[in-house]
Each structure stands twice: as structure tokens, then as C-alpha cells.
Design an enzyme around this catalytic site. Structure first.
Site, PDB file in Angstrom:
ATOM      1  N   LYS A  11       0.616  -1.291  -0.043  1.00 14.90           N
ATOM      2  CA  LYS A  11       0.194  -0.002   0.085  1.00 14.90           C
ATOM      3  C   LYS A  11       0.995   1.393   0.121  1.00 14.90           C
ATOM      4  CE  LYS A  11      -3.881  -2.241   2.195  1.00 14.90           C
ATOM      5  NZ  LYS A  11      -5.060  -1.958   3.511  1.00 14.90           N
ATOM      6  N   TYR A  51     -12.534  -2.038  -3.959  1.00 15.92           N
ATOM      7  CA  TYR A  51     -13.150  -2.127  -2.347  1.00 15.92           C
ATOM      8  C   TYR A  51     -14.552  -2.046  -2.486  1.00 15.92           C
ATOM      9  CZ  TYR A  51      -8.457  -2.120   0.115  1.00 15.92           C
ATOM     10  OH  TYR A  51      -7.517  -2.327   0.479  1.00 15.92           O
ATOM     11  N   PHE A  59     -15.717   4.050   6.641  1.00 16.08           N
ATOM     12  CA  PHE A  59     -14.133   4.422   6.249  1.00 16.08           C
ATOM     13  C   PHE A  59     -13.788   4.552   4.693  1.00 16.08           C
ATOM     14  CE2 PHE A  59     -13.936  -0.105   7.734  1.00 16.08           C
ATOM     15  CZ  PHE A  59     -13.495  -0.767   6.686  1.00 16.08           C
ATOM     16  N   ARG A  87      -2.154 -14.089   4.650  1.00 16.30           N
ATOM     17  CA  ARG A  87      -2.897 -13.599   5.707  1.00 16.30           C
ATOM     18  C   ARG A  87      -1.943 -13.823   7.049  1.00 16.30           C
ATOM     19  NH1 ARG A  87      -6.958  -9.778   4.596  1.00 16.30           N
ATOM     20  NH2 ARG A  87      -7.111 -10.096   6.736  1.00 16.30           N
ATOM     21  N   THR A  93      -5.579  -6.745  10.816  1.00 12.54           N
ATOM     22  CA  THR A  93      -5.767  -5.386  10.233  1.00 12.54           C
ATOM     23  C   THR A  93      -5.529  -4.275  11.062  1.00 12.54           C
ATOM     24  OG1 THR A  93      -8.072  -6.442   9.412  1.00 12.54           O
ATOM     25  CG2 THR A  93      -7.570  -4.090   9.305  1.00 12.54           C
ATOM     26  N   ARG A 104       2.377  -6.257   9.331  1.00 14.00           N
ATOM     27  CA  ARG A 104       1.583  -5.174   9.798  1.00 14.00           C
ATOM     28  C   ARG A 104       2.264  -4.767  11.103  1.00 14.00           C
ATOM     29  NH1 ARG A 104      -4.118  -7.030   7.590  1.00 14.00           N
ATOM     30  NH2 ARG A 104      -4.163  -5.514   5.887  1.00 14.00           N
ATOM     31  N   ASN A 114      -2.165   0.245   6.549  1.00 14.62           N
ATOM     32  CA  ASN A 114      -1.491  -0.973   7.305  1.00 14.62           C
ATOM     33  C   ASN A 114      -0.664  -1.993   6.295  1.00 14.62           C
ATOM     34  OD1 ASN A 114      -3.601  -1.843   5.638  1.00 14.62           O
ATOM     35  ND2 ASN A 114      -4.717  -2.642   7.327  1.00 14.62           N
ATOM     36  N   HIS A 117      -2.495  -5.301   1.450  1.00 12.06           N
ATOM     37  CA  HIS A 117      -3.683  -6.137   1.257  1.00 12.06           C
ATOM     38  C   HIS A 117      -3.309  -7.440   1.104  1.00 12.06           C
ATOM     39  CE1 HIS A 117      -7.469  -7.094  -0.343  1.00 12.06           C
ATOM     40  NE2 HIS A 117      -6.831  -7.735  -1.106  1.00 12.06           N
ATOM     41  N   GLU A 128      -9.747 -10.936  -7.504  1.00 11.27           N
ATOM     42  CA  GLU A 128      -8.545  -9.693  -7.445  1.00 11.27           C
ATOM     43  C   GLU A 128      -7.440  -9.679  -8.467  1.00 11.27           C
ATOM     44  OE1 GLU A 128      -9.885  -9.219  -2.829  1.00 11.27           O
ATOM     45  OE2 GLU A 128      -7.761  -9.672  -3.301  1.00 11.27           O
TER      46      GLU A 128
HETATM   47  P1  ADP Z   1      -7.984  -6.506   5.744  1.00  5.93           P
HETATM   48  O1  ADP Z   1      -7.164  -5.705   4.729  1.00  5.93           O
HETATM   49  O2  ADP Z   1      -7.172  -7.141   7.173  1.00  5.93           O
HETATM   50  O3  ADP Z   1      -8.640  -7.855   5.093  1.00  5.93           O
HETATM   51  P2  ADP Z   1     -10.653  -5.322   5.667  1.00  5.93           P
HETATM   52  O4  ADP Z   1     -10.927  -6.060   4.693  1.00  5.93           O
HETATM   53  O5  ADP Z   1     -11.627  -5.471   6.806  1.00  5.93           O
HETATM   54  O6  ADP Z   1      -9.029  -5.786   6.419  1.00  5.93           O
HETATM   55  O7  ADP Z   1     -10.598  -4.015   5.223  1.00  5.93           O
HETATM   56  C1  ADP Z   1      -9.747  -3.534   4.389  1.00  5.93           C
HETATM   57  C2  ADP Z   1      -9.109  -2.441   4.516  1.00  5.93           C
HETATM   58  O8  ADP Z   1      -9.752  -1.330   5.223  1.00  5.93           O
HETATM   59  C3  ADP Z   1      -7.982  -2.445   5.615  1.00  5.93           C
HETATM   60  O9  ADP Z   1      -6.856  -3.273   5.355  1.00  5.93           O
HETATM   61  C4  ADP Z   1      -7.490  -1.129   6.011  1.00  5.93           C
HETATM   62  O10 ADP Z   1      -6.778  -0.479   5.145  1.00  5.93           O
HETATM   63  C5  ADP Z   1      -8.849  -0.372   5.979  1.00  5.93           C
HETATM   64  N1  ADP Z   1      -9.871  -0.692   7.411  1.00  5.93           N
HETATM   65  C6  ADP Z   1     -10.338  -1.445   7.782  1.00  5.93           C
HETATM   66  N2  ADP Z   1     -11.060  -1.096   8.755  1.00  5.93           N
HETATM   67  C7  ADP Z   1     -10.722   0.095   9.080  1.00  5.93           C
HETATM   68  C8  ADP Z   1     -11.095   1.178  10.214  1.00  5.93           C
HETATM   69  N3  ADP Z   1     -11.832   0.709  11.265  1.00  5.93           N
HETATM   70  N4  ADP Z   1     -10.848   2.424   9.970  1.00  5.93           N
HETATM   71  C9  ADP Z   1     -10.014   2.694   8.991  1.00  5.93           C
HETATM   72  N5  ADP Z   1      -9.775   1.930   7.760  1.00  5.93           N
HETATM   73  C10 ADP Z   1      -9.943   0.578   8.022  1.00  5.93           C
HETATM   74 MG    MG Z   2     -10.136  -7.630   3.664  1.00 10.61          MG
END
Ligand code: ADP
Ligand code: MG
Length: 140
Positions: A11, A51, A59, A87, A93, A104, A114, A117, A128
Site C-alpha cells: 500500500k 473495495y 471508512f 494472511r 488488520t 503489519r 496498514n 492487502h 482480485e
Molecule cells: P483486511 O485488509 O485485514 O482484510 P478489511 O478487509 O476489513 O481488512 O478492510 C480493508 C482495509 O480497510 C484495511 O486493510 C484497512 O486499510 C481499511 N480499514 C479496515 N478497517 C478500518 C477502520 N476501522 N478504519 C479505517 N480503515 C479501516
Molecule cells: Mg479484507
């Protein structure tokens, strides 16, 4: 265990800090092989489409803005049980919840910024990968 593929993004917070190599090294050390990789500047439309599953979440707008705030490196990773393997090395996350030794925990700036992805299922990995790569660009 079967060799499978997953999709990864390094990212903007990580590319900005010149961590492409450092993150990739952690992926490789976790047993994943980079079989496709390109550095791109995502468009707003591309990020919104990628997304779309999160579009109702509070968010979403900030996440899209963050993902287009600088270049990203999109990658296809191959390895045994690649989705889970990735993962596991990514970590939770929220970096505050991530285990020691994960990408992370080591590099993420916040729950949003973070660093990486990773696909969450084989089905989504295929969707994807197809979103960003032609099959000809993937060389295992
Ligand atoms: P992951 O990337 O671990 O699969 P998610 O799919 O739940 O997590 O979320 C996608 C992305 O959205 C996260 O990697 C992060 O960049 C962002 N994100 C998730 N939760 C939050 C939050 N509460 N506030 C801000 N950004 C968030
Ligand atoms: Mg995800």
C-alpha cells in the site's frame, strides 16, 4: 497441501517509505513466490471498484483516498495454501492487534495505513488477480 495463488498490494504508506523490498522479503521468507508484480498509481474508479465490498462502511471514502495517495505494488503470490500463508504473515488488520513478526506489526502506521492487502479466500484471490493482471503477465 496444494500450491495456490493469492493477490497482494503493497500500500501507499509502504511505497512512500521505500519498503517495497522489505515487505517483499517478508513475503518470500514466509514461503510465497512473487509470480507477477507491477507498481501502479490506482485511479479513484479502480480503487472504488476494488473495495466495492466495503462501500457501505464508514471508512470507505478515506480508504479510497488513501489507496490513491501514492503508488502501490500489486502482486500475485504463489505458494502452498497461499491465501492463509499470506494472511498469517500480514497480521491483523489493526497493527495494534498484530502478532510479532508480521508485516503489519513491523511496518503498519495505523488500522488504515496498514502496509499490505491480501485476499481473504481463494475465490476472492481469483477475482482480485483478474482485476489487475492478464494471465500472460503471471509467470510461475
Ligand atoms: P483486511 O485488509 O485485514 O482484510 P478489511 O478487509 O476489513 O481488512 O478492510 C480493508 C482495509 O480497510 C484495511 O486493510 C484497512 O486499510 C481499511 N480499514 C479496515 N478497517 C478500518 C477502520 N476501522 N478504519 C479505517 N480503515 C479501516
Ligand atoms: Mg479484507
Amino acid at each position: 497441501m496444494a500450491v495456490t495463488r493469492t493477490f497482494s498490494i503493497i500500500k501507499p504508506d509502504a511505497t512512500r517509505r521505500n519498503l517495497t523490498g522489505a515487505v517483499t522479503k517478508m513475503l518470500e521468507e514466509a514461503g510465497l513466490r512473487v509470480v507477477a508484480s507491477k507498481r501502479i498509481q490506482m485511479t479513484k474508479e479502480q480503487a472504488e471498484g476494488f473495495y466495492a465490498v466495503h462501500k457501505e462502511r464508514p471508512f470507505f471514502g478515506e480508504l479510497v483516498d488513501f489507496m490513491i495517495s501514492g503508488p502501490v505494488v500489486v502482486q500475485v503470490l504463489e505458494g502452498e495454501d497461499a491465501v492463509k500463508r499470506n494472511r498469517d504473515v500480514m497480521g491483523a488488520t489493526n497493527p495494534a492487534d498484530a502478532d510479532d513478526g508480521t508485516i503489519r506489526k513491523t511496518y503498519a502506521e495505523s488500522i488504515e495505513a496498514n502496509s499490505v492487502h491480501g485476499s481473504d479466500s481463494d475465490e476472492n484471490a481469483k477475482i482480485e488477480i483478474d482485476y489487475f493482471f492478464d494471465e500472460k503477465e503471471i509467470v510461475g
